[in-house]
Design an enzyme around this catalytic site. Structure first.
Site, short mmCIF file in Angstrom:
data_model
loop_
_atom_site.label_atom_id
_atom_site.label_comp_id
_atom_site.label_asym_id
_atom_site.label_seq_id
_atom_site.Cartn_x
_atom_site.Cartn_y
_atom_site.Cartn_z
N GLY A 65 17.26 34.41 34.64
CA GLY A 65 17.69 35.80 34.87
C GLY A 65 18.52 36.34 33.72
O GLY A 65 18.36 37.50 33.31
N CYS A 66 19.39 35.51 33.19
CA CYS A 66 20.28 35.94 32.10
C CYS A 66 19.49 36.16 30.81
O CYS A 66 19.77 37.08 30.05
CB CYS A 66 21.39 34.91 31.89
SG CYS A 66 22.40 34.69 33.36
N THR A 67 18.47 35.34 30.59
CA THR A 67 17.61 35.50 29.42
C THR A 67 16.83 36.81 29.54
O THR A 67 16.78 37.61 28.60
CB THR A 67 16.66 34.30 29.28
OG1 THR A 67 17.45 33.11 29.11
CG2 THR A 67 15.72 34.47 28.09
#
Length: 157
Positions: free
Chosen positions: A44-46
């Site tokens: 998700g952060c990527t």
């Protein structure tokens, strides 16, 4: 004291990638997007970071600087930034001072265990250092588009 919409954001200084120290006061005259994310190199952060990367020129055109913040180390941030080719800096908030200022540390659950983690959140600060919009508990799909639209509208206003 935590930030509040339509109130000036308390100045802070924090270490960031590229050997920089980010200071809100030094960014006066530019709009600032600060997005908090749980952990470098997670799916998700990527995806979220790639969204800001892919629209970075539009943010720049709207007089807006973008910064990602997590509790990861500068070394982890440098690797993440390099691998994903992020054109913006990542702030390392190991002591959680910036997280506390923006009140993004929340009780979370994973596999039945509770822990304190970063609540995915984004903040839009105007050129005078006043918080104009916040997104808390962010879901990644479509989020960067919403932040960009808000930044563009604020820049025109």
């Amino acid at each position: 004291m935590a930030v509040a919409v339509d109130q000036p954001v308390t100045d802070f200084q924090a270490p960031a990638t590229s050997g920089q120290t980010i200071s809100l006061a030094a960014l006066k005259g530019k709009q600032v997007v600060i997005y908090f994310y749980p952990k470098d190199s997670t799916p998700g952060c990527t995806t979220e970071g790639q969204g800001f990367r892919d629209q970075y020129t539009q943010f720049q055109a709207a007089n807006t600087e973008v910064f990602g913040v997590s509790r990861d180390s500068l070394k982890s941030h440098e690797n993440f930034k390099c691998k994903q080719e992020f054109p913006f800096e990542l702030i390392s908030d190991k002591d959680e001072a910036v997280c506390q200022l923006f009140d993004v540390i929340k009780l979370k659950k994973l596999y039945g265990k509770e822990y304190l983690g970063v609540d995915r959140s984004t903040f839009l600060i105007d050129k005078d250092g006043v918080l104009r919009q916040e997104w808390r508990g962010v879901k990644v799909p479509g989020h960067v588009d919403a932040v960009l639209a808000a930044a563009q509208a604020l820049n025109k206003g």
